[in-house]
Design an enzyme around this catalytic site. Structure first.
Site, PDB file in Angstrom:
ATOM      1  N   GLY A 207      29.241  -2.603  14.003  1.00 17.41           N
ATOM      2  CA  GLY A 207      28.197  -1.671  13.358  1.00 17.41           C
ATOM      3  C   GLY A 207      27.701  -2.103  11.751  1.00 17.41           C
ATOM      4  N   SER A 208      27.744  -3.368  11.712  1.00 12.90           N
ATOM      5  CA  SER A 208      27.451  -3.781  10.365  1.00 12.90           C
ATOM      6  C   SER A 208      25.987  -3.256   9.769  1.00 12.90           C
ATOM      7  CB  SER A 208      27.475  -5.212  10.172  1.00 12.90           C
ATOM      8  OG  SER A 208      26.942  -6.079  11.187  1.00 12.90           O
TER       9      SER A 208
ATOM     10  N   ASP B  92      27.315   4.449  14.730  1.00 12.45           N
ATOM     11  CA  ASP B  92      27.748   3.754  13.623  1.00 12.45           C
ATOM     12  C   ASP B  92      27.416   4.386  12.229  1.00 12.45           C
ATOM     13  OD1 ASP B  92      28.450   2.110  15.634  1.00 12.45           O
ATOM     14  OD2 ASP B  92      26.567   0.932  15.055  1.00 12.45           O
TER      15      ASP B  92
ATOM     16  N   GLU C  55      16.578   3.518  10.820  1.00 11.52           N
ATOM     17  CA  GLU C  55      16.744   2.300  11.741  1.00 11.52           C
ATOM     18  C   GLU C  55      15.836   2.522  12.936  1.00 11.52           C
ATOM     19  OE1 GLU C  55      20.556   0.088  12.046  1.00 11.52           O
ATOM     20  OE2 GLU C  55      21.402   2.143  11.455  1.00 11.52           O
TER      21      GLU C  55
END
Length: 340
Positions: A112-113, A158, A146
């Site tokens: 989940g960076s 995330d 996002e």
């Protein structure tokens, strides 16, 4: 009040144990989704230095990339550090600053960076601007940046994991997301840390591509995908119960079931190399395991028998894997001021 020299933030990366995929629209709006996850002591880091003018310097220390702008109005989404720009635009920042980012795991690793970095970006900007945002506010804003502003395919888990931290059972519905913190006994956490094995297999991939295919499969009613999502929900509930009761062998068996079902979501989630590595790990003493992200590469998480963990680790490293030590992190997003 004196302006701080620096403002910093960090947000923890997460391990998704079960339910990933059920948080991706439109499934949760139609059936309800649920995910079981926990954050670990690897992080996305952001540092910001306020300026006296309106100029911006954006820098990714991981990629060695740096861009400059005279004002936020000049920032264009052109594929170069767009996540940073979109976060700055989302908070309608008008002042200038120098900003640096780095992450303890590469994009496409399955931890989940990217979403975690987005949460850390919003955290550092909110701290600097003095805007009080709740964990829910930050997670939803990161999701909007996002999924809507940048158009990146993906789910909601995330952002919430990074914002809240710890062990969480997260429910996704049509109208709301609810984070349920789990009170895992300390001895169970220690036992988990001594039996879990996180291995980097390489082959990082663009998770959005796999998720787009999964969504397409679901929308056209592909039977294997729809049934796998339903089973993943059931397994998530069973795994939550096993974890709360400290039944870790059962957790391992459910990880195995969940991995087999996850592979039904889209053909590219696994490949012959990953399948061979997983079968080898099971022979050496792993009860079960799964990729904690969308699949296709990155990290693989195994739950082993305590007395076989070293054998699984040695076999993985012999085949080019990199075992990564970790501990669970109970805290979520943290932001603070620093003198230098």
């Amino acid at each position: 009040m004196k302006t701080p020299r620096y403002v910093r933030a960090r947000a923890p990366l997460r391990l998704s144990f079960c339910g990933g995929g059920t948080d991706v629209s439109p499934y949760p709006e139609e059936h309800g989704g649920m995910v079981l996850s926990a954050t670990i002591n690897q992080y996305a880091h952001v540092s910001l230095r306020p300026r006296r003018d309106s100029r911006w310097t954006l820098s990714s220390l991981d990629y060695g990339t740096l861009v400059r702008y005279e004002h936020t109005r000049r920032m264009r989404l052109d594929g170069n550090l767009d996540l940073i720009k979109a976060a700055v635009r989302a908070l309608r920042v008008r002042r200038g600053a120098d900003l640096w980012t780095r992450s303890d795991a590469p994009p496409g690793s399955g931890l989940g960076s990217s979403s975690t970095l987005c949460v850390a970006l919003i955290g550092v900007l909110a701290e600097w601007l003095g805007r009080p945002l709740t964990g829910y506010d930050i997670a939803e804003l990161a999701y909007r940046v996002e999924r809507e502003d940048l158009g990146l395919a993906g789910g909601r888990q995330d952002q919430y994991a990074a914002a809240f931290g710890g062990f969480n059972f997260i429910e996704f519905g049509r109208d709301a997301t609810v984070v349920n913190p789990l009170r895992i006994r300390p001895q169970v956490v220690l036992e988990l840390e001594s039996r879990l094995l996180l291995c980097y297999l390489g082959q990082t991939r663009a998770s959005a591509n796999l998720i787009e295919k999964q969504v397409e499969n679901y929308k056209r009613g592909r039977r294997a995908t729809v049934q796998a999502l339903h089973r993943l929900k059931r397994q998530t509930l069973e795994m939550k119960k096993a974890l709360l009761l400290g039944q870790l062998d059962a957790v391992g068996e459910l990880l195995h079931e969940a991995w087999e079902d996850k592979k039904q979501l889209e053909v590219g989630i696994s490949n012959p190399h990953i399948d061979r590595v997983y079968q080898m790990a099971r022979r050496e003493g792993a009860i079960g395991g799964k990729m904690p992200g969308a699949g296709g590469g990155g990290y693989f998480l195994f739950l082993t028998r305590w007395d076989r963990r070293h054998r699984v680790a040695a076999a993985l490293e012999k085949r080019g894997g990199q075992v990564v030590p970790f501990q669970f992190e109970p805290r979520g997003l943290t932001a603070w001021s620093a003198p230098r």
